[in-house]
Motif scaffolding. Sequence first.
Motif, PDB file in Angstrom:
ATOM      1  N   CYS A 152      35.299  36.854  32.202  1.00 54.05           N
ATOM      2  CA  CYS A 152      36.733  36.980  32.006  1.00 54.05           C
ATOM      3  C   CYS A 152      37.312  38.140  32.801  1.00 54.05           C
ATOM      4  O   CYS A 152      36.584  39.029  33.271  1.00 54.05           O
ATOM      5  N   ILE A 153      38.628  38.113  32.936  1.00 56.79           N
ATOM      6  CA  ILE A 153      39.388  39.244  33.458  1.00 56.79           C
ATOM      7  C   ILE A 153      39.855  40.033  32.248  1.00 56.79           C
ATOM      8  O   ILE A 153      40.524  39.488  31.360  1.00 56.79           O
ATOM      9  N   ALA A 154      39.468  41.296  32.183  1.00 52.06           N
ATOM     10  CA  ALA A 154      39.817  42.138  31.043  1.00 52.06           C
ATOM     11  C   ALA A 154      40.810  43.213  31.482  1.00 52.06           C
ATOM     12  O   ALA A 154      40.612  43.857  32.520  1.00 52.06           O
ATOM     13  N   SER A 155      41.853  43.405  30.682  1.00 53.27           N
ATOM     14  CA  SER A 155      42.862  44.412  31.015  1.00 53.27           C
ATOM     15  C   SER A 155      43.526  44.927  29.746  1.00 53.27           C
ATOM     16  O   SER A 155      43.552  44.240  28.725  1.00 53.27           O
ATOM     17  N   LYS A 156      44.056  46.125  29.821  1.00 54.46           N
ATOM     18  CA  LYS A 156      44.734  46.724  28.670  1.00 54.46           C
ATOM     19  C   LYS A 156      46.047  46.008  28.384  1.00 54.46           C
ATOM     20  O   LYS A 156      46.397  45.737  27.239  1.00 54.46           O
ATOM     21  N   GLU A 157      46.785  45.718  29.421  1.00 57.57           N
ATOM     22  CA  GLU A 157      48.058  45.004  29.305  1.00 57.57           C
ATOM     23  C   GLU A 157      47.904  43.589  29.850  1.00 57.57           C
ATOM     24  O   GLU A 157      46.981  43.303  30.615  1.00 57.57           O
ATOM     25  N   LYS A 158      48.800  42.706  29.448  1.00 60.64           N
ATOM     26  CA  LYS A 158      48.771  41.344  29.977  1.00 60.64           C
ATOM     27  C   LYS A 158      49.067  41.353  31.469  1.00 60.64           C
ATOM     28  O   LYS A 158      49.981  42.045  31.936  1.00 60.64           O
ATOM     29  N   ILE A 159      48.284  40.596  32.212  1.00 61.13           N
ATOM     30  CA  ILE A 159      48.497  40.482  33.646  1.00 61.13           C
ATOM     31  C   ILE A 159      48.394  39.019  34.033  1.00 61.13           C
ATOM     32  O   ILE A 159      47.843  38.196  33.298  1.00 61.13           O
ATOM     33  N   ALA A 160      48.921  38.698  35.218  1.00 57.55           N
ATOM     34  CA  ALA A 160      48.853  37.329  35.732  1.00 57.55           C
ATOM     35  C   ALA A 160      47.765  37.258  36.796  1.00 57.55           C
ATOM     36  O   ALA A 160      47.616  38.187  37.608  1.00 57.55           O
ATOM     37  N   ILE A 161      47.001  36.180  36.801  1.00 60.63           N
ATOM     38  CA  ILE A 161      45.901  36.042  37.751  1.00 60.63           C
ATOM     39  C   ILE A 161      46.394  36.167  39.192  1.00 60.63           C
ATOM     40  O   ILE A 161      45.739  36.806  40.024  1.00 60.63           O
ATOM     41  N   GLU A 162      47.560  35.611  39.481  1.00 59.56           N
ATOM     42  CA  GLU A 162      48.038  35.642  40.864  1.00 59.56           C
ATOM     43  C   GLU A 162      48.367  37.053  41.357  1.00 59.56           C
ATOM     44  O   GLU A 162      48.461  37.298  42.565  1.00 59.56           O
ATOM     45  N   ASP A 163      48.513  37.992  40.415  1.00 61.61           N
ATOM     46  CA  ASP A 163      48.824  39.374  40.804  1.00 61.61           C
ATOM     47  C   ASP A 163      47.588  40.230  41.040  1.00 61.61           C
ATOM     48  O   ASP A 163      47.704  41.401  41.451  1.00 61.61           O
ATOM     49  N   LEU A 164      46.406  39.701  40.798  1.00 56.05           N
ATOM     50  CA  LEU A 164      45.190  40.511  40.855  1.00 56.05           C
ATOM     51  C   LEU A 164      44.984  41.266  42.174  1.00 56.05           C
ATOM     52  O   LEU A 164      44.593  42.439  42.154  1.00 56.05           O
ATOM     53  N   PRO A 165      45.229  40.635  43.346  1.00 56.61           N
ATOM     54  CA  PRO A 165      44.960  41.369  44.596  1.00 56.61           C
ATOM     55  C   PRO A 165      45.754  42.662  44.753  1.00 56.61           C
ATOM     56  O   PRO A 165      45.341  43.550  45.501  1.00 56.61           O
ATOM     57  N   SER A 166      46.864  42.784  44.047  1.00 53.07           N
ATOM     58  CA  SER A 166      47.693  43.992  44.179  1.00 53.07           C
ATOM     59  C   SER A 166      47.498  44.968  43.019  1.00 53.07           C
ATOM     60  O   SER A 166      48.142  46.018  42.983  1.00 53.07           O
ATOM     61  N   LEU A 167      46.625  44.636  42.076  1.00 53.42           N
ATOM     62  CA  LEU A 167      46.400  45.489  40.910  1.00 53.42           C
ATOM     63  C   LEU A 167      45.092  46.271  41.050  1.00 53.42           C
ATOM     64  O   LEU A 167      44.146  45.791  41.669  1.00 53.42           O
ATOM     65  N   PRO A 168      45.023  47.472  40.470  1.00 52.78           N
ATOM     66  CA  PRO A 168      43.795  48.271  40.559  1.00 52.78           C
ATOM     67  C   PRO A 168      42.643  47.636  39.770  1.00 52.78           C
ATOM     68  O   PRO A 168      42.799  47.291  38.601  1.00 52.78           O
ATOM     69  N   ARG A 169      41.518  47.497  40.432  1.00 57.05           N
ATOM     70  CA  ARG A 169      40.343  46.891  39.804  1.00 57.05           C
ATOM     71  C   ARG A 169      39.257  47.942  39.573  1.00 57.05           C
ATOM     72  O   ARG A 169      39.050  48.829  40.406  1.00 57.05           O
ATOM     73  N   ILE A 170      38.586  47.835  38.455  1.00 58.71           N
ATOM     74  CA  ILE A 170      37.445  48.694  38.151  1.00 58.71           C
ATOM     75  C   ILE A 170      36.189  47.850  38.339  1.00 58.71           C
ATOM     76  O   ILE A 170      36.058  46.786  37.726  1.00 58.71           O
ATOM     77  N   ASP A 171      35.292  48.316  39.167  1.00 55.72           N
ATOM     78  CA  ASP A 171      34.081  47.553  39.466  1.00 55.72           C
ATOM     79  C   ASP A 171      32.861  48.332  38.982  1.00 55.72           C
ATOM     80  O   ASP A 171      32.912  49.549  38.811  1.00 55.72           O
ATOM     81  N   TYR A 172      31.767  47.619  38.747  1.00 58.10           N
ATOM     82  CA  TYR A 172      30.548  48.263  38.286  1.00 58.10           C
ATOM     83  C   TYR A 172      29.333  47.587  38.905  1.00 58.10           C
ATOM     84  O   TYR A 172      29.393  46.431  39.323  1.00 58.10           O
ATOM     85  N   ARG A 173      28.231  48.339  38.975  1.00 61.91           N
ATOM     86  CA  ARG A 173      26.989  47.800  39.539  1.00 61.91           C
ATOM     87  C   ARG A 173      26.408  46.771  38.587  1.00 61.91           C
ATOM     88  O   ARG A 173      26.270  47.001  37.396  1.00 61.91           O
TER      89      ARG A 173
END
Length: 290
Positions: A165-186
């Motif tokens: 899943c896509i997890a976020s604190k606030e509601k977001i739209a999938i189409e906006d993902l490329p412009s939103l800050p992403r947290i990645d992990y190993r």
Amino acid sequence: MDERDWLMLTTLYHEKNITKAAQQLFISQPALTHRLQQLEKKFNVKIVVRGRRGVQFTPQGEYLAKCAKEMLATFQQIKENVLNMDHKVEGVLKLGVSNFFTDYKLPNLLKRFKEQYPSIEFKVTTDFSSEIAHLIYNQDVHVAFVKGEYGWKEQKRLLFDETLCIASKEKIAIEDLPSLPRIDYRTDPLLQTAVDHWWYENFSKPSLVSIEVDKADTCKKMVVNGLGYAIMPTMILSDVEDVHKIIIKTKDGMPIIRKTWMFFHEESLQLNIVKAFVDFVEKLSLEEGI
């Protein structure tokens, strides 16, 4: 040479450092050095040479370290076989466990098994699933818990599956993902490949990774604190409520599933300790889920 010498050589070979090896063996550095010198006198060879960065094994030392590892494995097998003859469930159970299973499932599982079989001891190796798969292939562990598909031809049991899943604190739209800050992990290569494939199926430009961390649990905490979104298995988020989740799906509209398996060799079931553990996990999985 006795078991202590084999253990000393294998530990020193792994650490490549006298001080660290002594700490691992719970002996003093002079005691380890003295025993190493005794072995060198016994075989009339130089086993290691010292340098600024630790020790290096000579060709003769490399051979002795390899033999020591084999002797320890043989000795452990002998002990297991002897215990097995008495039909007792005791000894050392060697487990290879994926990082996620270690954090979220393993402690309670081992606690409950230990309550039923108090004479059991555990040797647990944790790593990414890809590395744990290598351990069970090479029979370095009795039982492995892995996530993903690894073409295992021996015995395996499906324990559970979960979605991504896509997890976020606030509601977001999938189409906006490329412009939103992403947290990645190993994470392990199979999961990373699945996530990357989904991303490039849906977007023409890369994600905006603003934070990279080592562990999924750290990533989750970053998400909870509103520092960005993350793509991760839903089970990691089972203990938090105030996070929005969007299940990611393939182009065909199917959720992306991650399966967790228990791998073991058929011949290992001849050991009472392994059979008891496999039966215990299977029963727990059927009755309660793991």
